[in-house]
Motif scaffolding. Sequence first.
Motif, short mmCIF file in Angstrom:
data_model
loop_
_atom_site.label_atom_id
_atom_site.label_comp_id
_atom_site.label_asym_id
_atom_site.label_seq_id
_atom_site.Cartn_x
_atom_site.Cartn_y
_atom_site.Cartn_z
N LEU A 178 50.95 2.13 -2.40
CA LEU A 178 50.21 2.35 -3.61
C LEU A 178 50.31 3.55 -4.06
O LEU A 178 50.04 3.79 -5.11
CB LEU A 178 48.68 1.85 -3.41
CG LEU A 178 48.71 0.25 -2.99
CD1 LEU A 178 47.26 0.10 -2.12
CD2 LEU A 178 48.55 -0.17 -4.53
N GLN A 179 50.62 4.57 -3.06
CA GLN A 179 50.47 5.87 -3.65
C GLN A 179 51.93 6.31 -4.28
O GLN A 179 51.62 7.17 -5.19
CB GLN A 179 50.29 6.95 -2.36
CG GLN A 179 50.25 8.41 -2.60
CD GLN A 179 50.07 9.09 -1.44
OE1 GLN A 179 49.07 9.17 -0.84
NE2 GLN A 179 51.39 9.79 -0.89
N ASP A 180 52.76 5.78 -3.97
CA ASP A 180 54.25 6.26 -4.55
C ASP A 180 54.86 4.94 -5.27
O ASP A 180 55.48 4.24 -4.80
CB ASP A 180 54.95 6.47 -3.38
CG ASP A 180 56.43 7.04 -3.78
OD1 ASP A 180 57.27 7.19 -3.07
OD2 ASP A 180 56.24 7.41 -5.27
N ARG A 181 54.57 4.86 -6.66
CA ARG A 181 55.09 3.77 -7.33
C ARG A 181 56.21 4.27 -8.21
O ARG A 181 56.02 4.12 -9.40
CB ARG A 181 53.72 3.06 -7.98
CG ARG A 181 52.80 2.37 -7.24
CD ARG A 181 51.88 1.39 -8.00
NE ARG A 181 52.53 0.41 -8.62
CZ ARG A 181 52.97 -0.84 -8.07
NH1 ARG A 181 52.88 -0.96 -6.68
NH2 ARG A 181 53.32 -1.76 -8.80
N GLN A 182 57.03 4.82 -7.59
CA GLN A 182 57.87 5.26 -8.57
C GLN A 182 59.30 4.81 -8.56
O GLN A 182 60.45 5.20 -8.71
CB GLN A 182 58.32 6.96 -8.06
CG GLN A 182 57.25 7.81 -8.10
CD GLN A 182 56.67 8.11 -9.33
OE1 GLN A 182 57.35 8.14 -10.19
NE2 GLN A 182 55.32 8.02 -9.44
N GLY A 183 59.11 3.56 -8.10
CA GLY A 183 60.59 2.52 -8.02
C GLY A 183 61.11 2.71 -6.93
O GLY A 183 62.29 2.17 -6.72
N SER A 184 60.70 3.42 -5.75
CA SER A 184 61.66 3.59 -4.57
C SER A 184 61.47 2.09 -3.64
O SER A 184 60.51 1.59 -3.59
CB SER A 184 60.97 4.71 -3.53
OG SER A 184 61.44 4.60 -2.48
N TYR A 185 62.26 2.06 -3.12
CA TYR A 185 62.59 0.75 -2.27
C TYR A 185 62.22 1.00 -0.82
O TYR A 185 62.27 0.06 0.11
CB TYR A 185 63.81 -0.03 -2.43
CG TYR A 185 63.86 -0.59 -3.79
CD1 TYR A 185 63.37 -1.79 -4.10
CD2 TYR A 185 64.73 -0.06 -4.75
CE1 TYR A 185 63.43 -2.34 -5.43
CE2 TYR A 185 65.08 -0.56 -5.83
CZ TYR A 185 64.50 -1.68 -6.40
OH TYR A 185 64.72 -2.26 -7.60
N LEU A 186 62.04 2.04 -0.37
CA LEU A 186 61.78 2.54 0.98
C LEU A 186 60.16 2.55 1.34
O LEU A 186 59.41 2.79 0.45
CB LEU A 186 62.29 4.03 1.23
CG LEU A 186 63.98 4.19 0.71
CD1 LEU A 186 64.21 5.72 0.97
CD2 LEU A 186 64.70 3.57 1.79
#
Length: 697
Positions: A178-186
């Motif tokens: 929820l904190q990192d919604r930059q499109g990362s799949y990790l």
Amino acid sequence: MVAFGKKLKERQIREWQGYYINYKLMKKKVKHYGQQIQDGTLDRRHVLKDFSRMLDNQIETIVLFLLEQQGLLASRIAKLGERHDALQEQPDISQISELREAYRQVARDLLKLLIFVDVNATGLRKILKKFDKRFGYRFTNYYVKTRANHPYSQLQQVFKHVGIGAVVGAISRNLHELQDRQGSYLSIYDQAALPLQDPVIDSVRAAVDRLTHSTNFLSFLGQHALIVQEDELPTPVEERVDDQRYHFMSLLLNLVNTFLYMVNTYIIVPTADDYSLSLGAAATVCGVVIGAMAVAQVFSSVYFSAWSNKSYFKPLVFSSVVLFAGNTLYAMAYDLNSIWVLLIGRLFCGFGSARAVNRRYISDCVPLRIRMQASAAFVSASALGMACGPALAGLLQTNFKIFKLTFNQDTLPGWVMAIAWLLYLIWLCISFKEPSREDEVIQQESSRGTTENDALEKGLKQPLLISSDDKKEDEDGDQDIDESEEAPEETRRPATSIQSAYRLLTPSVKVQLLIYFMLKYAMEILLSESSVITTYYFSWNTSKVAIFLFCLGLTVLPVNILVGSYISNMFEDRQILLASEIVVCIGIVMSFHMFNPYSVVQYVSSGLIMFVSAEVLEGVNLSLLSRVMSSRLSRGTYNGGLLSTEAGTLARVVADATITLAGYLGESKLLNVTLFPSLFICVISIIATCFTYNTLY
């Protein structure tokens, strides 16, 4: 004085009151048992059975409630997960913020549950200690061992934290997404090196770390350093003071000091016999050359330990200056053609041993939350220095002159270490920050009424183990005072002399110091005479001796990983202790020159067996020692760390003297003559261990 019962009541969560340990009832029960035994109306066997059943019921109540609360938290996380999945389809900033706060609330409730576990664990430990003190019976050991190792163990449910770990993982993962919604799949599992930066998660992890008592590599290494940890959680004031006193660069400088000193100790081993011959002495005089440093360290450990009561910076500066001078003298002895200058140089190096200061700095100035890591780093720095010393000597195979100074394989170790200590001194003066003594006073005042280093209470198998050093029989059953306040002030003061410290040692502690003496003696014999023995039997040159010693040094950390992470979880420490002693004995027997020819395979394999088993023995022995050492020896000048250091240093002195004296009988007899005392001391230590086996926990 603060009664623990009152503190327990203050920390309880009102709606959970019925699920806490009933400490008041159990305390009264202990007093009642004592009266009944005095009157002769009850025997001890009935008391043990009845008290065990009562404890089982109390723990069962705690565990069932703990599982119920974990289930409720898991259910809330599952429902939040459904909302999270829905937001993956249709992201909404306001709902994401709301969901994130909901996860944080679950984390706060988890923190309450961790405090619940901590309060109950503390109450359980204290009532077990009270029972042992009242009846003079090691009930704690029996109860913990029989319950914790059982397949249906309730204690394991509490202290393994399997369910709690899963809840922490679920909260952390979802908050991270929820904190990192930059499109990362990790996820957090793919980026273990990048932990979630969230205050509530940090608080939860800190609480879990405090409750975790599993024997792992880190705690094993920390115990190996014999830097005693507090058994109580720090108060907020103590944590604040710790943070104010902590300075990373100063800690790093202490670790570098440890590393350089170990390099300095072992860098001359491959060439000491050669150097002695070049100055007109016998090759076996290398024992005196190597041992001179240990002789001086016997005295330096005491004054450095006392000096560290007032300052850390000044002792380190003095150490660096003395070591610079000592190494310079060692290197110049060749051109001066004086064995006495050589010995004086090594004595100077021993007088510069600041390991007592390094240990003390970690114990006093590193916050509790990272003290185990710092302790492990201390041991790792020592092991790395031990391996790098001989390796560096093997690289210094050259011969040239600058003006009238000779630089060869004998003198270069001295010149290299002199330059290293000079650079270290400059770095020290620029970067070291002396901790404020005012903070120390504040810390002492804030910690009044709490236990001061009773014992290291680490170990998955024995999560509630307490120190066997009980200061005062608990005569007042109505008032339960914290252990640190049960004894009068004079019985809690640190030892003021070696003699008073020795009087505080129990028979089992004395046996463990004997074991420490034995293993250090055996290791010193192996290492110090290696260059003479291998030259005589195998015609090895300096490079081959250096490689052999380097390989031995490299085994230290892997062996500690194996023991700390696996073996110590499978067997009791005392079982590992006795087995290691026997294997050391086997290694010594295998080393004897009984048949011709004496082969490289026999020497290397027996040496490896002896060295590795001695390393295992050292770690386990210091781990046990840290648990049973009197709390009065956990602070002050004459502390447990100093006693163990003195025992080990004295062993090295005796071993190096043995090598030199045995040299007068000829190099052909050196090996067997020096191994006989090792075998004798090893057999004595095994017999002593067998006699005190039941008192080792």
